[in-house]
Write an enzyme that holds these catalytic residues in place. Structure first.
Site, PDB file in Angstrom:
ATOM      1  N   TRP A 181       0.851  -1.070   0.138  1.00 36.64           N
ATOM      2  CA  TRP A 181      -0.205  -0.004   0.032  1.00 36.64           C
ATOM      3  C   TRP A 181       0.794   1.172   0.083  1.00 36.64           C
ATOM      4  CZ3 TRP A 181      -0.476   3.846   3.610  1.00 36.64           C
ATOM      5  CH2 TRP A 181      -1.354   5.023   3.238  1.00 36.64           C
ATOM      6  N   GLU A 222      -3.225  -3.270  -2.135  1.00 39.55           N
ATOM      7  CA  GLU A 222      -4.310  -2.562  -1.537  1.00 39.55           C
ATOM      8  C   GLU A 222      -4.641  -1.343  -2.241  1.00 39.55           C
ATOM      9  OE1 GLU A 222      -3.422  -1.360   2.570  1.00 39.55           O
ATOM     10  OE2 GLU A 222      -5.598  -1.072   3.022  1.00 39.55           O
ATOM     11  N   LYS A 224      -7.264   2.389  -2.754  1.00 39.02           N
ATOM     12  CA  LYS A 224      -7.719   3.353  -1.528  1.00 39.02           C
ATOM     13  C   LYS A 224      -8.409   4.431  -2.453  1.00 39.02           C
ATOM     14  CE  LYS A 224      -6.622   6.159   2.306  1.00 39.02           C
ATOM     15  NZ  LYS A 224      -5.569   6.173   3.637  1.00 39.02           N
ATOM     16  N   ASP A 257      -9.592  -3.009   1.674  1.00 43.93           N
ATOM     17  CA  ASP A 257      -9.870  -2.331   3.274  1.00 43.93           C
ATOM     18  C   ASP A 257     -11.178  -1.622   3.057  1.00 43.93           C
ATOM     19  OD1 ASP A 257      -9.801   0.102   4.970  1.00 43.93           O
ATOM     20  OD2 ASP A 257      -7.597  -0.479   5.412  1.00 43.93           O
ATOM     21  N   HIS A 260     -11.636   2.003   2.351  1.00 46.94           N
ATOM     22  CA  HIS A 260     -11.237   2.665   1.364  1.00 46.94           C
ATOM     23  C   HIS A 260     -12.221   2.967   0.249  1.00 46.94           C
ATOM     24  CE1 HIS A 260      -6.984   1.611   2.371  1.00 46.94           C
ATOM     25  NE2 HIS A 260      -7.488   2.437   3.495  1.00 46.94           N
ATOM     26  N   HIS A 284      -8.670  -5.947   4.718  1.00 42.02           N
ATOM     27  CA  HIS A 284      -8.268  -5.151   6.131  1.00 42.02           C
ATOM     28  C   HIS A 284      -9.660  -4.874   6.620  1.00 42.02           C
ATOM     29  CE1 HIS A 284      -3.977  -3.387   5.472  1.00 42.02           C
ATOM     30  NE2 HIS A 284      -4.014  -4.894   5.736  1.00 42.02           N
ATOM     31  N   ASP A 292     -11.713   7.519   5.349  1.00 38.09           N
ATOM     32  CA  ASP A 292     -10.904   6.447   5.890  1.00 38.09           C
ATOM     33  C   ASP A 292     -10.476   6.742   7.271  1.00 38.09           C
ATOM     34  OD1 ASP A 292      -9.053   4.528   6.032  1.00 38.09           O
ATOM     35  OD2 ASP A 292      -7.563   5.708   5.219  1.00 38.09           O
ATOM     36  N   ASP A 294     -10.166   4.611  10.224  1.00 36.34           N
ATOM     37  CA  ASP A 294      -9.500   3.621  10.887  1.00 36.34           C
ATOM     38  C   ASP A 294      -9.858   3.566  12.299  1.00 36.34           C
ATOM     39  OD1 ASP A 294      -7.612   2.707   8.850  1.00 36.34           O
ATOM     40  OD2 ASP A 294      -7.129   4.911   8.793  1.00 36.34           O
ATOM     41  N   ASP A 325      -7.021  -3.501  10.511  1.00 32.75           N
ATOM     42  CA  ASP A 325      -6.140  -2.425  10.475  1.00 32.75           C
ATOM     43  C   ASP A 325      -6.815  -1.362  10.665  1.00 32.75           C
ATOM     44  OD1 ASP A 325      -4.530  -0.384   9.426  1.00 32.75           O
ATOM     45  OD2 ASP A 325      -5.312  -0.676   7.095  1.00 32.75           O
TER      46      ASP A 325
HETATM   47  C1  RNT Z   1      -3.904   3.048   4.933  1.00 28.34           C
HETATM   48  C2  RNT Z   1      -3.948   1.597   4.594  1.00 28.34           C
HETATM   49  C3  RNT Z   1      -3.041   0.981   5.111  1.00 28.34           C
HETATM   50  C4  RNT Z   1      -2.493   1.318   6.553  1.00 28.34           C
HETATM   51  C5  RNT Z   1      -1.525   0.204   7.164  1.00 28.34           C
HETATM   52  C6  RNT Z   1      -0.811   1.006   8.347  1.00 28.34           C
HETATM   53  O1  RNT Z   1      -4.907   3.721   4.417  1.00 28.34           O
HETATM   54  O2  RNT Z   1      -5.287   1.143   5.115  1.00 28.34           O
HETATM   55  O3  RNT Z   1      -3.036  -0.442   5.095  1.00 28.34           O
HETATM   56  O4  RNT Z   1      -3.394   1.408   7.312  1.00 28.34           O
HETATM   57  O5  RNT Z   1      -0.337  -0.225   6.146  1.00 28.34           O
HETATM   58 ZN    ZN Z   2      -5.374  -0.852   4.945  1.00 26.86          ZN
END
Ligand code: RNT
Ligand code: ZN
Length: 417
Positions: A181, A222, A224, A257, A260, A284, A292, A294, A325
């Site tokens: 990523w 990955e 986004k 993820d 994303h 993720h 995003d 988290d 994640d």
């Molecule tokens: C970031 C991605 C990625 C990170 C990690 C730390 O938007 O989700 O996966 O969160 O690699």
């Molecule tokens: Zn991620």
């Protein structure tokens, strides 16, 4: 109600709760080391802010500052988690010994020897991530940079990470999922959207030209939609990542993820779409709020729906690589780990005690009225008893019994940092 009574209720629907509990025990879920220290790692100046389109907010006391602290915290958290934990490391968590330091393009397997020892002593497998952020050479684009020197530096980092992933898999006897990523993107309207994407594609080609055994190392791409500071354009968009993985199925897999995508898109629906084409995919699991963000994974509708799809599509048989994640620096970090991990376990167990075949049959026979009734009735089944039994059989505290342990650890350890 006791577990025996709950078991009988599920049995009446044709569900074997004992079998579900046994099944879940052996499914690896990857635990992200970066919740423990707000994604800082050990290879760069810890006072510098996180860069690359991600950010932690909050300054709750007790962040792990050293590898030893992070390992101690991981142990505390893992002791409160039922199921099979796998560790997930970032390259920035390299552990240097005897005053040595190596830049990201020079990292070697030996810089992760202490993590291998940690995993071996606990019987854990390990996943890995090259770190294309929080570094002086990551102030702009990385793998997609127009500057050949910058690009080469990060390609060399990616290759080093392939070698480290192969080492982790060989040492620990479990495949290593290695996720690529980058936060590459632009804050405002680009003049060239394709150039960076072509360079990114070529850079990943070069990284994956490093020899590795695809049975042991599972490189992922990955995607986004956008990030902080890169609101207008993301190089590794959904179409980019998916196309790359689709055209390179012999050497990498797509990673989704669920933070994303656009807010009304759901990853639960994308899982079966991808599994119709890819033998393996990676996830993720996170909790987006509006963007995003988290946040810690809750037992919310989408987490449950994601886990239902994993179970119903045969994902537990290795086709879906599940990883957490998220990073919240505003609450106790051990609790953040435990809540999120236990919620994924809960959602998976709930999916396993759902009469999936019977419900599918109702759909196939067009009995949609009954399908709605049965699906709604599942929501008030005595799932809590099955979950409590799963915790007991896994030798970890039930709900209501673990938070006091986190509080004691906070008083005794975290607050003294
Ligand atoms: C970031 C991605 C990625 C990170 C990690 C730390 O938007 O989700 O996966 O969160 O690699
Ligand atoms: Zn991620």
């Amino acid at each position: 109600m006791s577990y025996t009574e709950a078991k009988a209720k599920y049995a009446a629907l044709g569900v074997d709760t004992d079998a579900a509990i046994e099944r879940l025990k052996s499914v690896p879920v990857s635990l992200h080391c970066w919740q423990g220290d707000d994604v800082r790692g050990f290879d760069t100046d810890p006072t510098k802010p996180l860069t690359g389109g991600i950010q932690t907010t909050g300054n709750y006391p007790g962040r792990a500052r050293t590898p030893e602290e992070l390992m101690t915290d991981l142990d505390r958290a893992i002791s409160l988690m039922p199921g099979k934990v796998k560790l997930n490391l970032h390259a920035s968590y390299a552990i240097f010994e005897d005053g040595e330091w190596a830049d990201r393009d020079r990292l070697e397997p030996r810089h992760f020897r202490k993590w291998v020892d940690f995993c071996k002593a606990r019987g854990l497998g390990c996943d890995f991530n090259p770190t294309f952020f929080s570094h002086p050479k990551a102030s702009g684009l990385t793998l997609s940079s127009p500057d050949p020197e910058i690009r080469q530096f990060w390609i060399d980092h990616g290759k080093a990470c392939i070698r480290i992933s192969q080492y982790l898999a060989e040492e620990l006897g479990e495949p290593c999922v290695m996720n690529i990523w980058t936060g590459d993107g632009l804050k405002d309207v680009p003049a060239d959207r394709m150039g960076p994407r072509v360079r990114y594609r070529e850079a990943i080609d070069e990284i994956l030209s490093e020899p590795f055994d695809f049975n042991l190392v599972k490189p992922c791409i990955e995607s986004k939609v956008f990030g902080i500071g890169v609101e207008a354009y993301t190089v590794g968009s959904a179409e980019f990542a998916l196309s790359y993985a689709a055209l390179n199925r012999d050497r990498c897999i797509p990673l989704m993820d669920n933070g994303h995508y656009h807010p009304t898109e759901v990853v639960s629906d994308k899982i079966p779409a991808l599994l119709a084409f890819f033998p393996e995919i990676a996830l993720h699991v996170t909790r987006p709020i509006r963007w995003d963000s988290d946040h810690v994974v809750l037992l919310d509708d989408e987490t449950r729906e994601i886990c239902k799809e994993i179970v119903r599509c045969g994902g537990l048989e290795g086709r879906v690589k599940i990883a957490l994640d998220y990073f919240d620096a505003s609450i106790n970090r051990i609790s953040a780990w435990v809540v999120g991990f236990r919620n994924v376990q809960k959602a998976l167990l709930a999916a396993l005690v759902t009469p999936n075949d019977a419900l599918r049959q109702l759909q196939d026979e067009g009995r949609f009225t009954e399908l709605m009734v049965r699906q709604e009735e599942m929501k008030t089944m005595p799932f809590g008893e099955v979950w409590a039994e799963y915790c007991r059989r896994s030798g970890v505290p039930e709900d209501g019994q673990w938070f006091s342990e986190v509080c004691a650890y906070e008083d005794e350890v975290l607050c003294k940092r």
